[in-house]
Design a protein around this motif. Structure first.
Motif, PDB file in Angstrom:
ATOM      1  N   ALA A  71     -58.684  29.711  17.528  1.00 17.43           N
ATOM      2  CA  ALA A  71     -59.626  30.639  18.152  1.00 17.43           C
ATOM      3  C   ALA A  71     -60.068  30.123  19.513  1.00 17.43           C
ATOM      4  O   ALA A  71     -60.152  30.884  20.490  1.00 17.43           O
ATOM      5  CB  ALA A  71     -60.831  30.852  17.243  1.00 17.43           C
ATOM      6  N   ASP A  72     -60.381  28.819  19.607  1.00 19.99           N
ATOM      7  CA  ASP A  72     -60.771  28.236  20.898  1.00 19.99           C
ATOM      8  C   ASP A  72     -59.626  28.327  21.896  1.00 19.99           C
ATOM      9  O   ASP A  72     -59.840  28.608  23.083  1.00 19.99           O
ATOM     10  CB  ASP A  72     -61.187  26.775  20.710  1.00 19.99           C
ATOM     11  CG  ASP A  72     -62.528  26.631  20.022  1.00 19.99           C
ATOM     12  OD1 ASP A  72     -63.273  27.631  19.946  1.00 19.99           O
ATOM     13  OD2 ASP A  72     -62.832  25.521  19.543  1.00 19.99           O
ATOM     14  N   SER A  73     -58.400  28.109  21.435  1.00 16.59           N
ATOM     15  CA  SER A  73     -57.247  28.195  22.323  1.00 16.59           C
ATOM     16  C   SER A  73     -57.073  29.611  22.853  1.00 16.59           C
ATOM     17  O   SER A  73     -56.842  29.816  24.052  1.00 16.59           O
ATOM     18  CB  SER A  73     -55.989  27.745  21.579  1.00 16.59           C
ATOM     19  OG  SER A  73     -54.845  27.842  22.399  1.00 16.59           O
ATOM     20  N   ALA A  74     -57.194  30.594  21.972  1.00 16.09           N
ATOM     21  CA  ALA A  74     -57.027  31.988  22.393  1.00 16.09           C
ATOM     22  C   ALA A  74     -58.096  32.407  23.388  1.00 16.09           C
ATOM     23  O   ALA A  74     -57.838  33.218  24.294  1.00 16.09           O
ATOM     24  CB  ALA A  74     -57.057  32.902  21.174  1.00 16.09           C
ATOM     25  N   ALA A  75     -59.296  31.839  23.235  1.00 10.52           N
ATOM     26  CA  ALA A  75     -60.414  32.198  24.114  1.00 10.52           C
ATOM     27  C   ALA A  75     -60.483  31.328  25.360  1.00 10.52           C
ATOM     28  O   ALA A  75     -61.363  31.537  26.211  1.00 10.52           O
ATOM     29  CB  ALA A  75     -61.726  32.093  23.344  1.00 10.52           C
ATOM     30  N   GLY A  76     -59.606  30.347  25.464  1.00 14.77           N
ATOM     31  CA  GLY A  76     -59.621  29.461  26.622  1.00 14.77           C
ATOM     32  C   GLY A  76     -60.780  28.492  26.623  1.00 14.77           C
ATOM     33  O   GLY A  76     -61.204  28.017  27.690  1.00 14.77           O
ATOM     34  N   ARG A  77     -61.283  28.156  25.427  1.00 18.47           N
ATOM     35  CA  ARG A  77     -62.424  27.237  25.327  1.00 18.47           C
ATOM     36  C   ARG A  77     -61.955  25.814  25.031  1.00 18.47           C
ATOM     37  O   ARG A  77     -60.938  25.614  24.355  1.00 18.47           O
ATOM     38  CB  ARG A  77     -63.370  27.675  24.211  1.00 18.47           C
ATOM     39  CG  ARG A  77     -64.024  29.016  24.420  1.00 18.47           C
ATOM     40  CD  ARG A  77     -65.123  29.234  23.360  1.00 18.47           C
ATOM     41  NE  ARG A  77     -64.566  29.317  22.011  1.00 18.47           N
ATOM     42  CZ  ARG A  77     -64.295  30.435  21.376  1.00 18.47           C
ATOM     43  NH1 ARG A  77     -64.496  31.597  21.974  1.00 18.47           N
ATOM     44  NH2 ARG A  77     -63.799  30.417  20.145  1.00 18.47           N
ATOM     45  N   GLY A  78     -62.715  24.852  25.477  1.00 17.34           N
ATOM     46  CA  GLY A  78     -62.564  23.479  25.013  1.00 17.34           C
ATOM     47  C   GLY A  78     -61.552  22.634  25.738  1.00 17.34           C
ATOM     48  O   GLY A  78     -61.308  21.487  25.342  1.00 17.34           O
ATOM     49  N   ASN A  86     -51.653  34.121  14.148  1.00 17.24           N
ATOM     50  CA  ASN A  86     -52.595  33.522  15.106  1.00 17.24           C
ATOM     51  C   ASN A  86     -52.228  32.077  15.401  1.00 17.24           C
ATOM     52  O   ASN A  86     -52.277  31.628  16.555  1.00 17.24           O
ATOM     53  CB  ASN A  86     -54.020  33.602  14.561  1.00 17.24           C
ATOM     54  CG  ASN A  86     -54.568  35.012  14.522  1.00 17.24           C
ATOM     55  OD1 ASN A  86     -54.076  35.905  15.225  1.00 17.24           O
ATOM     56  ND2 ASN A  86     -55.589  35.246  13.708  1.00 17.24           N
ATOM     57  N   TRP A  87     -51.905  31.320  14.364  1.00 15.56           N
ATOM     58  CA  TRP A  87     -51.542  29.915  14.561  1.00 15.56           C
ATOM     59  C   TRP A  87     -50.272  29.787  15.391  1.00 15.56           C
ATOM     60  O   TRP A  87     -50.178  28.946  16.285  1.00 15.56           O
ATOM     61  CB  TRP A  87     -51.348  29.232  13.204  1.00 15.56           C
ATOM     62  CG  TRP A  87     -52.615  28.991  12.435  1.00 15.56           C
ATOM     63  CD1 TRP A  87     -53.869  29.448  12.722  1.00 15.56           C
ATOM     64  CD2 TRP A  87     -52.736  28.247  11.215  1.00 15.56           C
ATOM     65  NE1 TRP A  87     -54.768  29.046  11.760  1.00 15.56           N
ATOM     66  CE2 TRP A  87     -54.101  28.308  10.834  1.00 15.56           C
ATOM     67  CE3 TRP A  87     -51.837  27.572  10.412  1.00 15.56           C
ATOM     68  CZ2 TRP A  87     -54.576  27.672   9.681  1.00 15.56           C
ATOM     69  CZ3 TRP A  87     -52.288  26.949   9.262  1.00 15.56           C
ATOM     70  CH2 TRP A  87     -53.646  26.992   8.897  1.00 15.56           C
ATOM     71  N   ARG A  88     -49.280  30.616  15.067  1.00 16.14           N
ATOM     72  CA  ARG A  88     -48.019  30.535  15.810  1.00 16.14           C
ATOM     73  C   ARG A  88     -48.200  30.927  17.268  1.00 16.14           C
ATOM     74  O   ARG A  88     -47.592  30.328  18.166  1.00 16.14           O
ATOM     75  CB  ARG A  88     -46.966  31.416  15.126  1.00 16.14           C
ATOM     76  CG  ARG A  88     -46.423  30.791  13.851  1.00 16.14           C
ATOM     77  CD  ARG A  88     -45.455  31.686  13.108  1.00 16.14           C
ATOM     78  NE  ARG A  88     -44.772  30.934  12.047  1.00 16.14           N
ATOM     79  CZ  ARG A  88     -44.112  31.477  11.040  1.00 16.14           C
ATOM     80  NH1 ARG A  88     -44.021  32.812  10.947  1.00 16.14           N
ATOM     81  NH2 ARG A  88     -43.521  30.717  10.125  1.00 16.14           N
ATOM     82  N   THR A  89     -49.027  31.907  17.513  1.00 17.37           N
ATOM     83  CA  THR A  89     -49.309  32.280  18.905  1.00 17.37           C
ATOM     84  C   THR A  89     -49.979  31.133  19.642  1.00 17.37           C
ATOM     85  O   THR A  89     -49.627  30.802  20.784  1.00 17.37           O
ATOM     86  CB  THR A  89     -50.200  33.530  18.942  1.00 17.37           C
ATOM     87  OG1 THR A  89     -49.515  34.622  18.327  1.00 17.37           O
ATOM     88  CG2 THR A  89     -50.555  33.903  20.378  1.00 17.37           C
ATOM     89  N   ALA A  90     -50.924  30.479  18.993  1.00 20.12           N
ATOM     90  CA  ALA A  90     -51.678  29.396  19.640  1.00 20.12           C
ATOM     91  C   ALA A  90     -50.790  28.206  19.979  1.00 20.12           C
ATOM     92  O   ALA A  90     -50.945  27.580  21.033  1.00 20.12           O
ATOM     93  CB  ALA A  90     -52.834  28.953  18.748  1.00 20.12           C
ATOM     94  N   VAL A  91     -49.836  27.860  19.091  1.00 20.66           N
ATOM     95  CA  VAL A  91     -49.017  26.668  19.358  1.00 20.66           C
ATOM     96  C   VAL A  91     -47.876  26.956  20.316  1.00 20.66           C
ATOM     97  O   VAL A  91     -47.165  26.016  20.727  1.00 20.66           O
ATOM     98  CB  VAL A  91     -48.470  26.047  18.056  1.00 20.66           C
ATOM     99  CG1 VAL A  91     -49.603  25.612  17.155  1.00 20.66           C
ATOM    100  CG2 VAL A  91     -47.492  26.971  17.344  1.00 20.66           C
ATOM    101  N   THR A  92     -47.682  28.222  20.718  1.00 15.30           N
ATOM    102  CA  THR A  92     -46.689  28.515  21.751  1.00 15.30           C
ATOM    103  C   THR A  92     -47.292  28.530  23.149  1.00 15.30           C
ATOM    104  O   THR A  92     -46.563  28.707  24.131  1.00 15.30           O
ATOM    105  CB  THR A  92     -46.007  29.870  21.485  1.00 15.30           C
ATOM    106  OG1 THR A  92     -47.003  30.905  21.460  1.00 15.30           O
ATOM    107  CG2 THR A  92     -45.244  29.847  20.170  1.00 15.30           C
ATOM    108  N   ALA A  93     -48.609  28.340  23.241  1.00 21.69           N
ATOM    109  CA  ALA A  93     -49.263  28.284  24.545  1.00 21.69           C
ATOM    110  C   ALA A  93     -48.852  27.014  25.289  1.00 21.69           C
ATOM    111  O   ALA A  93     -48.412  26.027  24.691  1.00 21.69           O
ATOM    112  CB  ALA A  93     -50.774  28.345  24.374  1.00 21.69           C
ATOM    113  N   ASP A  94     -49.007  27.025  26.588  1.00 20.84           N
ATOM    114  CA  ASP A  94     -48.662  25.860  27.416  1.00 20.84           C
ATOM    115  C   ASP A  94     -49.638  24.709  27.221  1.00 20.84           C
ATOM    116  O   ASP A  94     -49.292  23.550  27.451  1.00 20.84           O
ATOM    117  CB  ASP A  94     -48.628  26.244  28.895  1.00 20.84           C
ATOM    118  CG  ASP A  94     -47.499  27.211  29.213  1.00 20.84           C
ATOM    119  OD1 ASP A  94     -46.481  27.185  28.481  1.00 20.84           O
ATOM    120  OD2 ASP A  94     -47.644  27.998  30.162  1.00 20.84           O
ATOM    121  N   ALA A  95     -50.847  25.015  26.789  1.00 22.06           N
ATOM    122  CA  ALA A  95     -51.875  23.987  26.598  1.00 22.06           C
ATOM    123  C   ALA A  95     -52.920  24.535  25.645  1.00 22.06           C
ATOM    124  O   ALA A  95     -52.921  25.719  25.298  1.00 22.06           O
ATOM    125  CB  ALA A  95     -52.507  23.596  27.934  1.00 22.06           C
TER     126      ALA A  95
END
Length: 409
Positions: free
Chosen positions: A380-387, A338-347
């Motif tokens: 979790a917030d990154s995956a859900a597009g929150r914040g 989950n962490w690795r997926t989140a830090v590969t996002a563009d933002a």
């Protein structure tokens, strides 16, 4: 002795906080107060077997201590020993028909590999007992000359009165100390000792055992004096932290501190005595005698990601005894993914508040559970597009997790 290679530690924005750490001797969580260079000594392995998860958990705890000091702007002088001559090593070599020197060298190298894989920051001084025989013998000779040690047949013992403050580190009663001394390598019932708690400084030559010529006669060092001499000669007295597993609280840390204090007339040996909890399997502490060891090297050989091992061991307070249950590693593997997926996002959501929260939790007696929860919430917030969608956030989270938790994403 050669140490292992150091992972690169990212530099984080802002300034880290002073580290507060539990001190066994005062039974309090207190601020560590290093100067420009923080000084830490952590007792190393007796290399008769591979690194099990109990070893790994201890070295990860004191790796975090180093990382928090580095984040706060300190240099760190870290010293660790290797007990490459002692009864457990000789017993294992005899039982398996191996040369004790080759056994020690092989298991020490495997330990280095495990520490490298787990991204543990290496000691500046990695010191074997065999290479330190002369300086240890000199320390024993000084204690004899100062009437703080005595000969008993072919051996030499330290007096518990030598430091003037014996017992302050562990805070155990005499009966508790006697029981633990007998359980953990001491010999309280040996006839002729002045006090049952007097510790062996020098084991005289025995047939069939390795020994070295020295200023105090042929033989080899006792367990506790080796750490006293190795630590004091490289770090001095009143070091910032003396660390190890909770099973070292007594007799090892009590006696090693007492020996150093008796040698110098200075007190205390360390400002903080910090101890990591034990790792259990099926309700029992991991130990060779129980045959329930889980080895880091075997997990690595099974292609388990070392970062998942590290994350699993950090998911629990370092001082707590905790279980290595069947679900601990899979949970860590899912979290790591989950962490690795989140830090590969563009933002992602802003990362600066997460950095400060991770700092806050870890500087409060290494609250890794709170730090991990802060990163979980961000992921979790990154995956859900929150914040929010800060393009710099994923990189800062990656660096925060790397620099402070030691986990490479």
């Amino acid at each position: 002795m050669q140490s292992w290679s150091a992972p690169e530690v990212p530099t984080l924005p802002g300034v880290g906080r002073p580290l507060r750490l539990y001190d066994t001797a005062t039974d309090q969580v207190r601020a560590t107060t290093p100067g420009d260079t923080a000084r830490i000594y952590v007792c190393g392995i007796t290399p008769y077997d591979a690194t099990h998860l109990g070893h790994a958990a201890t070295y990860l705890a004191f790796d975090l201590v180093q990382r928090m000091w580095l984040d706060a702007g300190h240099q760190v002088h870290y010293v660790q020993n290797v007990t490459d001559i002692d009864d457990p090593l000789l017993d294992r070599a005899e039982a398996t028909g191996q040369d004790w020197v080759e056994l020690a060298q092989r298991e020490t190298e495997l330990f280095r590999q495990d520490m490298t894989a787990l991204r543990v920051l290496p000691p500046r001084d990695y010191v074997g007992v065999v290479e330190s025989i002369d300086e240890i013998a000199d320390g024993v000779a000084k204690l004899l000359a100062d009437s703080k040690a005595y000969r008993l047949e072919e051996d030499i013992y330290a007096t518990v009165e030598g430091s003037g403050k014996f017992g302050y580190e562990s805070r155990y009663t005499e009966s508790e100390m006697l029981a633990l001394f007998a359980e953990r390598g001491g010999d309280p019932d040996r006839p002729g000792k002045r006090d049952p708690l007097d510790a062996l400084l020098w084991r005289g030559r025995r047939d069939g055992e390795p020994s070295w010529e020295s200023v105090v006669g042929p033989g080899r060092p006792g367990w506790h004096i080796e750490c006293s001499v190795i630590a004091r000669s490289r770090l001095g007295m009143q070091i910032d932290v003396q660390g190890g597993g909770s099973d070292l609280r007594f007799p090892h840390h009590e006696h090693s501190a007492a020996h150093a204090e008796a040698l110098t007339g200075q007190w205390p040996f360390a400002k903080h005595y910090a101890h990591a909890g034990m790792i259990a399997l099926d309700g029992e502490k991991m130990s060779k005698s129980r045959g329930n060891l889980v080895f880091v090297s075997k997990l690595r050989a099974a292609r388990v990601d070392p970062m998942a091992i590290r994350l699993a061991l950090l998911d629990g307070h370092y001082r707590a005894d905790r279980e290595w249950t069947g679900g601990r590693l899979p949970a860590a593997e899912r979290r790591l993914e989950n962490w690795r997926t989140a830090v590969t996002a563009d933002a992602g959501p802003p990362a600066e508040p997460v950095l400060e929260l991770v700092r806050q939790r870890l500087t409060d007696d290494l609250d890794t559970e709170g730090a991990i929860a802060a990163v979980d919430d961000w992921a979790a917030d990154s995956a859900a597009g929150r914040g929010g969608a800060d393009p710099a956030a994923p990189a800062l989270i990656r660096d925060t997790v790397d620099a402070l938790l030691g986990i490479e994403l």
